[in-house]
Design a protein around this motif. Structure first.
Motif, PDB file in Angstrom:
ATOM      1  N   ILE A  24       0.828  -1.208   0.000  1.00  0.00           N
ATOM      2  CA  ILE A  24       0.000   0.000   0.000  1.00  0.00           C
ATOM      3  C   ILE A  24       0.864   1.260   0.000  1.00  0.00           C
ATOM      4  O   ILE A  24       0.513   2.266  -0.606  1.00  0.00           O
ATOM      5  CB  ILE A  24      -1.012  -0.007   1.169  1.00  0.00           C
ATOM      6  N   ASP A  25       2.017   1.197   0.661  1.00  0.00           N
ATOM      7  CA  ASP A  25       2.935   2.335   0.656  1.00  0.00           C
ATOM      8  C   ASP A  25       3.486   2.575  -0.749  1.00  0.00           C
ATOM      9  O   ASP A  25       3.727   3.717  -1.138  1.00  0.00           O
ATOM     10  CB  ASP A  25       4.095   2.108   1.628  1.00  0.00           C
ATOM     11  N   TRP A 119      -5.616   7.033  -0.679  1.00  0.00           N
ATOM     12  CA  TRP A 119      -4.649   5.951  -0.483  1.00  0.00           C
ATOM     13  C   TRP A 119      -3.766   6.223   0.732  1.00  0.00           C
ATOM     14  O   TRP A 119      -3.450   5.311   1.495  1.00  0.00           O
ATOM     15  CB  TRP A 119      -3.803   5.739  -1.739  1.00  0.00           C
ATOM     16  N   HIS A 122      -5.837   5.458   3.740  1.00  0.00           N
ATOM     17  CA  HIS A 122      -6.002   4.006   3.847  1.00  0.00           C
ATOM     18  C   HIS A 122      -4.716   3.354   4.366  1.00  0.00           C
ATOM     19  O   HIS A 122      -4.773   2.374   5.104  1.00  0.00           O
ATOM     20  CB  HIS A 122      -6.401   3.424   2.485  1.00  0.00           C
ATOM     21  N   ALA A 123      -3.577   3.918   4.002  1.00  0.00           N
ATOM     22  CA  ALA A 123      -2.285   3.386   4.453  1.00  0.00           C
ATOM     23  C   ALA A 123      -1.943   3.844   5.866  1.00  0.00           C
ATOM     24  O   ALA A 123      -0.941   3.426   6.433  1.00  0.00           O
ATOM     25  CB  ALA A 123      -1.178   3.817   3.483  1.00  0.00           C
TER      26      ALA A 123
END
Length: 133
Positions: A24-25, A119, A122-123
């Motif tokens: 995800i990163d 994102w 979310h991360a």
């Protein structure tokens, strides 16, 4: 620090960050780099300088960094919607390049910025992306 030293240091930092990042990163990093290249190209177009490299990198990030990673089977409607957005963004970037119109790139930046922020959230990262000047 010389410009060459700065670039070498930055490259090392990126490589270290990529090798130790969660998936995800990596998505967050792609979005951040994409926005960096779009803003750079926008600035270059506005100044009348060559924006080819920045635009090529932006398209490559969308195509190989975002689009290629979509799993439409597992991602369902969200993945399908992202695919449509990425396709539109690539077309807009190409049109902006052909027309040498930095304003067209702002539309892509405006579409990608909220996605990048989502994102990041979310991360579990802070939403400290640099806004367009």
């Amino acid at each position: 620090m010389t410009m060459r030293s700065h670039r070498a240091y930055a490259a090392t930092q990126r490589e270290t960050g990529v090798s130790s990042a969660r998936p995800i990163d990596l998505v967050v990093m792609v979005y951040e780099r994409l926005l960096d290249h779009l803003r750079s190209a926008q600035h270059q177009m506005a100044e009348g300088t060559d924006s080819t490299e920045a635009l090529t990198k932006a398209v490559d990030l969308i195509t190989t960094g975002l689009e290629a990673c979509l799993d439409k089977a597992q991602g369902g409607e969200i993945a399908e919607n992202l695919a449509v957005i990425y396709d539109w963004a690539n077309r807009e970037i190409m049109l902006a390049r052909l027309r040498r119109d930095p304003k067209m790139l702002q539309g892509v930046i405006n579409a990608m910025q909220p996605l990048a922020e989502a994102w990041r959230e979310h991360a579990g990262l802070t939403n400290d992306l640099v806004e367009a000047a």
